[in-house]
Design an enzyme around this catalytic site. Structure first.
Site, mmCIF file in Angstrom:
data_model
loop_
_atom_site.group_PDB
_atom_site.id
_atom_site.type_symbol
_atom_site.label_atom_id
_atom_site.label_comp_id
_atom_site.label_asym_id
_atom_site.label_seq_id
_atom_site.Cartn_x
_atom_site.Cartn_y
_atom_site.Cartn_z
ATOM 1 N NE ARG A 172 -4.138 -1.973 1.958
ATOM 2 C CZ ARG A 172 -4.137 -3.149 2.573
ATOM 3 N NH1 ARG A 172 -3.150 -3.454 3.401
ATOM 4 N NH2 ARG A 172 -5.096 -4.023 2.364
ATOM 5 C CE LYS A 194 -0.333 13.025 -15.403
ATOM 6 N NZ LYS A 194 -0.584 13.328 -16.826
ATOM 7 C CD GLU A 236 6.771 15.185 -23.087
ATOM 8 O OE1 GLU A 236 6.175 16.230 -22.745
ATOM 9 O OE2 GLU A 236 6.187 14.108 -23.273
ATOM 10 C CE LYS A 278 5.059 16.921 -14.901
ATOM 11 N NZ LYS A 278 5.838 15.781 -15.426
ATOM 12 C CD GLU A 288 -3.387 14.907 -16.087
ATOM 13 O OE1 GLU A 288 -2.181 15.007 -16.355
ATOM 14 O OE2 GLU A 288 -4.102 13.973 -16.499
ATOM 15 N NE ARG A 292 0.906 16.331 -13.302
ATOM 16 C CZ ARG A 292 1.504 15.543 -12.425
ATOM 17 N NH1 ARG A 292 1.127 15.558 -11.154
ATOM 18 N NH2 ARG A 292 2.483 14.728 -12.784
ATOM 19 C CG ASN A 296 -1.180 15.139 -20.648
ATOM 20 O OD1 ASN A 296 -0.237 14.357 -20.625
ATOM 21 N ND2 ASN A 296 -1.966 15.344 -19.597
ATOM 22 C CG HIS A 299 1.168 13.974 -24.226
ATOM 23 N ND1 HIS A 299 1.786 15.137 -24.610
ATOM 24 C CD2 HIS A 299 2.061 13.313 -23.435
ATOM 25 C CE1 HIS A 299 2.997 15.185 -24.071
ATOM 26 N NE2 HIS A 299 3.186 14.085 -23.367
ATOM 27 C CG HIS A 303 -0.868 8.933 -25.053
ATOM 28 N ND1 HIS A 303 -1.426 9.353 -23.863
ATOM 29 C CD2 HIS A 303 0.469 9.137 -24.917
ATOM 30 C CE1 HIS A 303 -0.476 9.789 -23.054
ATOM 31 N NE2 HIS A 303 0.681 9.671 -23.676
ATOM 32 C CG HIS A 316 6.047 9.484 -24.853
ATOM 33 N ND1 HIS A 316 4.687 9.311 -24.985
ATOM 34 C CD2 HIS A 316 6.210 10.612 -24.123
ATOM 35 C CE1 HIS A 316 4.046 10.290 -24.357
ATOM 36 N NE2 HIS A 316 4.955 11.096 -23.835
#
Length: 427
Positions: A172, A194, A236, A278, A288, A292, A296, A299, A303, A316
């Protein structure tokens, strides 16, 4: 090719020099005369950028090169609170840096007795799966590691994401440290918490927010990074300038060659400024819920390209480069940005040797794009939301209120000559 319809309709161009690079988007001379000079930067031992979070969870990002071994050891070990640590890397990095960091982590000038175990995972975006993640959990359980253990990610974005997610779910939640070795990881994925793995139906669809104890960036590791991966990471860096930092974008226009040449001072500034951007966004919106998401840019399209083309076909940042081109094209179609801005975006992507279009053998089609984008993480209540450019350089919006026809037209133009689209038309 992909932008011909847009620019012709806006009266910007009437012809093209080649099928791959439109004449209007060939690299122009410098447009910026007054920018930050990398030669004026201080080369102190290292820079430190702090990620300010609530509840005492702040952490540092150390950025430097030629670190003194004892100094580096103290930095890293100071963020290990227990007596055990699991150092995890991949089978491309292990021969380059695993021994070095084992040595640093085992130095006990601070008097703490810390046992360091190691694990080497297979490399590649296609290995970013629940099965490979299970290898981390298996190793931790076999070693009998308890909740005081610290996981340490040594590698690029794939390793960082997987180790971070493993640390989020092992018993956990346990601590972890990021030691990124690629541009992509240094300027983006290692910062902000993330973590996750891919699912066959979508990229990064299984994961958690889990912040590291620190991020340790040794710029010297970029000396062993292949050109293609270095260029991928620059996408990026470009993103930060487009969405929120116009001066940084202008600096990049002047200093792209220095980055491609791996000039230490130039890259140190690029990494530091990216991390500052960032960190500011993460402080404002850690989970997010709003701003935030603007990180992306490109993206959602990117993606879809990664997944639809098969994980590992594109790096990527390469897919994101095409995605940024698509977002810029769509934004211009809606009159949200000027054609000249699209020009500058294509110029800088080309200067970074990043792709801005899909090749003829691509399996992508309009149908594939729309299907994969419909399960993007930014979909809310069934509505697709995109990050698009709007207004002057350095401004963007995160919105579901956009012209769907403009989106479809953009996709259709980018896939017009792709094998996947042609196959559907002949079916």
């Amino acid at each position: 090719r992909n932008v011909s319809f847009l620019l012709a309709s806006l009266g910007m161009v009437s012809g093209f020099a080649s099928p791959s690079i439109p004449k209007a988007f060939k690299k122009n001379g410098s447009k910026i005369s007054s920018v930050i000079s990398s030669s004026s930067l201080s080369m102190a031992d290292f820079d430190e950028v702090r990620v300010d979070l609530s509840d005492g969870r702040d952490y540092p990002i150390y950025i430097g090169g030629k670190f003194d071994e004892e100094e580096a050891s103290k930095m890293l070990r100071s963020h290990i609170t227990g007596s055990r640590a699991l150092l995890i890397t991949n089978d491309r990095i292990d021969s380059l840096y695993l021994e070095k960091y084992e040595k640093l982590l085992n130095m006990n000038e601070d008097g703490k007795d810390i046992k360091i175990d190691t694990l080497v995972l297979p490399d590649g975006e296609e290995k970013k799966t629940m099965d490979v993640l299970g290898l981390i959990l298996d190793k931790a359980l076999e070693l009998g590691l308890d909740r005081k253990v610290t996981f340490i990610a040594l590698g690029g974005g794939v390793i960082g994401d997987m180790v971070g997610f493993a640390s989020a779910i092992y018993q956990r939640g346990v601590n972890f440290i990021q030691i990124p070795t690629t541009v992509m990881a240094m300027v983006d994925s290692s910062v902000g918490g993330k973590t996750g793995v891919n699912h066959p139906l979508g990229k990064n669809m299984v994961g958690a927010f889990h912040q590291p104890e620190c991020v340790f960036i040794d710029i010297d590791t970029l000396n062993t990074l292949p050109d293609r991966e270095l260029q991928s990471g620059i996408s990026e860096i470009i993103k930060y300038g487009l969405i929120r930092d116009a001066k940084f974008f202008e600096w990049q226009e002047e200093n792209m060659k220095g980055m491609l040449d791996r000039d230490t001072e130039t890259f140190r500034y690029a990494i530091k400024r990216s991390c500052e951007n960032k960190a500011e966004v993460v402080k404002e919106d850690e989970l997010e819920a709003g701003v935030r998401a603007t990180l992306n840019l490109g993206h959602t399209f990117g993606h879809a390209i990664e997944n639809g083309s098969g994980y590992g076909t594109y790096l990527h940042g390469e897919a994101v480069g095409i995605g940024i081109a698509m977002a810029a094209t769509m934004s211009a179609k809606m009159k949200w940005i000027e054609p000249e801005m699209v020009q500058r975006i294509y110029d800088i992507l080309h200067a970074a040797n990043l792709p801005t279009e899909l090749p003829p053998d691509s399996p992508m089609s309009t149908e594939t794009f729309l299907k994969l984008m419909s399960v993007d993480k930014k979909v809310a209540n069934g509505q697709l939301r995109l990050i698009l450019l709007k207004g002057a350089l350095g401004n963007c919006v995160f919105t579901g209120e956009f012209d769907e026809d403009a989106m479809r037209e953009t996709i259709e133009e980018f896939v017009a000559e792709c094998a996947g689209e042609q196959l559907l038309k002949t079916a």
